[in-house]
Write an enzyme that holds these catalytic residues in place. Sequence first.
Site, PDB file in Angstrom:
ATOM      1  N   SER A   1       0.843  -1.196   0.000  1.00 67.59           N
ATOM      2  CA  SER A   1       0.000   0.000   0.000  1.00 67.59           C
ATOM      3  C   SER A   1       0.880   1.247   0.000  1.00 67.59           C
ATOM      4  CB  SER A   1      -0.960  -0.050   1.189  1.00 67.59           C
ATOM      5  OG  SER A   1      -2.001   0.878   1.052  1.00 67.59           O
TER       6      SER A   1
ATOM      7  N   GLU B   1      -9.922  -5.816  -2.644  1.00 67.00           N
ATOM      8  CA  GLU B   1      -9.303  -4.575  -2.197  1.00 67.00           C
ATOM      9  C   GLU B   1     -10.174  -3.786  -1.203  1.00 67.00           C
ATOM     10  OE1 GLU B   1      -6.360  -3.600  -2.184  1.00 67.00           O
ATOM     11  OE2 GLU B   1      -5.376  -4.876  -3.657  1.00 67.00           O
TER      12      GLU B   1
ATOM     13  N   HIS C   1      -7.983  -5.546   0.960  1.00 71.07           N
ATOM     14  CA  HIS C   1      -6.698  -4.869   1.123  1.00 71.07           C
ATOM     15  C   HIS C   1      -5.991  -5.383   2.380  1.00 71.07           C
ATOM     16  CE1 HIS C   1      -4.061  -1.644  -0.107  1.00 71.07           C
ATOM     17  NE2 HIS C   1      -4.143  -1.021   1.053  1.00 71.07           N
TER      18      HIS C   1
END
Length: 558
Positions: free
Chosen positions: A211, A341, A458
Amino acid sequence: MRYTVLLLVVIVAISFVSANRDAEPIVETDLGKIKGTTLESRLRQTFFAFRGIRYANPPTGKLRFQAPEPVSPWEGVFDATDDGPMCIQPAFNRSEASEDCLRLNVYTKLIPNELSRIRPKDVIFYMHPGGFYVFSGQSRNNAGPQYLMDQDIVLVTINYRLGSLGFMSTGTPDCPGNMGFKDQVMALKWVRDHIHHFGGNAESVTLMGYSAGALSSGLHMISPMSRGLFHRVIAMSASPTSQVEISSHQIELAQKQATLLGCEISSTARMIECLKSKPASDFADSLEAMFVVSWNPVLLWEAVIEPDFGQERFLDRDPTEAFLKGDFMRVPVISGITKDEFAGPAVGFLTNETLRNELNQNFETLAPVLFLYNSSSERENITKLLRDKFLGEGQLTLNRSVQGLNYLFADSLIGFPVHRFIQLASRYTKVYQYKFTYQGRYSFFYYPDDKTPYGVVHHDDLLYLLVIPHISPIFNATDPESTMVEKLTGMWTAFAKHGDPNEADIVPKPNWVPVKPNEDNFLEIGEQFTMREGLFTERFSFWDMLFPLPENQSPATA
């Protein structure tokens, strides 16, 4: 004869390690002595941990909002037996966070000094996620090393300054910006200069970022400050090539921070002097108020293209244009995304009546904030196109809108930037693309029963590379997730060693084919390995249409 000598060295080394499993290892470096401790990997292998090592002087006083200084040598023995503090952020335990946070952790199976004649190990250098405002490289919270230390590598995890203290930028010498990225460069220089003392090979360093850490990895590929400090990149679920417009400052954000802390903003120089006088904890206390709505935009602080004031600049050109021209370090890359995600923000907005009503009533205003694009007049039609494509007409509701809003968050924040990064970088260097689809028992986001993962969201793939105790326990050899731990750590380590994940000592082999010209091929990492073509092609093509590449730019010859 030399093979006999090498064998004797290995036997002596193994004997030394066996005899010192419970001892506190001490390593002599050019900076001073460092005392570590012993830990145990997932599969019960002993390794050595040196945690909380300073790699830069504390960024306090005159160094606040400035580039880091190399750490000064110390007298005596530096105690690196436990994690150092995380960088300033909201924390349940205030003692966990400090402005004196520029620390790194080194994990190794070798005690250098004693074992220096054994072949140095390849290094994985990990940069944590957290939107540039939370998390850390601490072993007890966000980056436990027990999975990767079953592999034959040296692992380094780091902290870097966060939030306003790490990324405020005024476009002036008082605060040129990119401090957190420059911290990362300083940590890489520390690895270059000192990792050999821990058995690591400074000529084989792989950046692994997730990220915000992955976005950082992509920026290091084009930064003049980072050149030559690493040799491969693993960029998971983010990139610096997106619809976000890179500026030379974020003065409005700096002024917002100043106003929240009671500093006047008419003079930038006086504003920065005032902010330097504030307790570091004030920046954590005011963090939530820095955002527009419900911790959005997720990417509040951004990299900036620094004006030249005579300082060493981390970023001196636009990332997308640099990758488009092939103007970057052409090292091998692994890059990809998870299947779902950013489902969390979508569900959060739709299940909260206040937020859902605000989004219904002010979608035109909030969409550029939530999905990270400029709402200027030349793009006034983008909001309508996004609404029509993903949400349709009518009021937003959980049942009707959750998938479309999930796609909007997932694509704008993660999917499209990664797609564009791979599209551009693969023209010049080898890129292994993946989609992670394996759903284990633990996740960063669950259905309302708090037992069933919403999907593969995510950070979920990170659970099989690093131990994150507040999300999942350490998977043992009999857990169903054990196979995925072996697959991911095996492939990522093989890539760190050879630049090719197919060299992993796992069964079955992934047979992972790099991205080919005009073919969007990727490895689906699930219960099985499957090569496929066309990663969310229809969705990402739509984003390509909305945000075309710069005109009059043609790729350079590789």
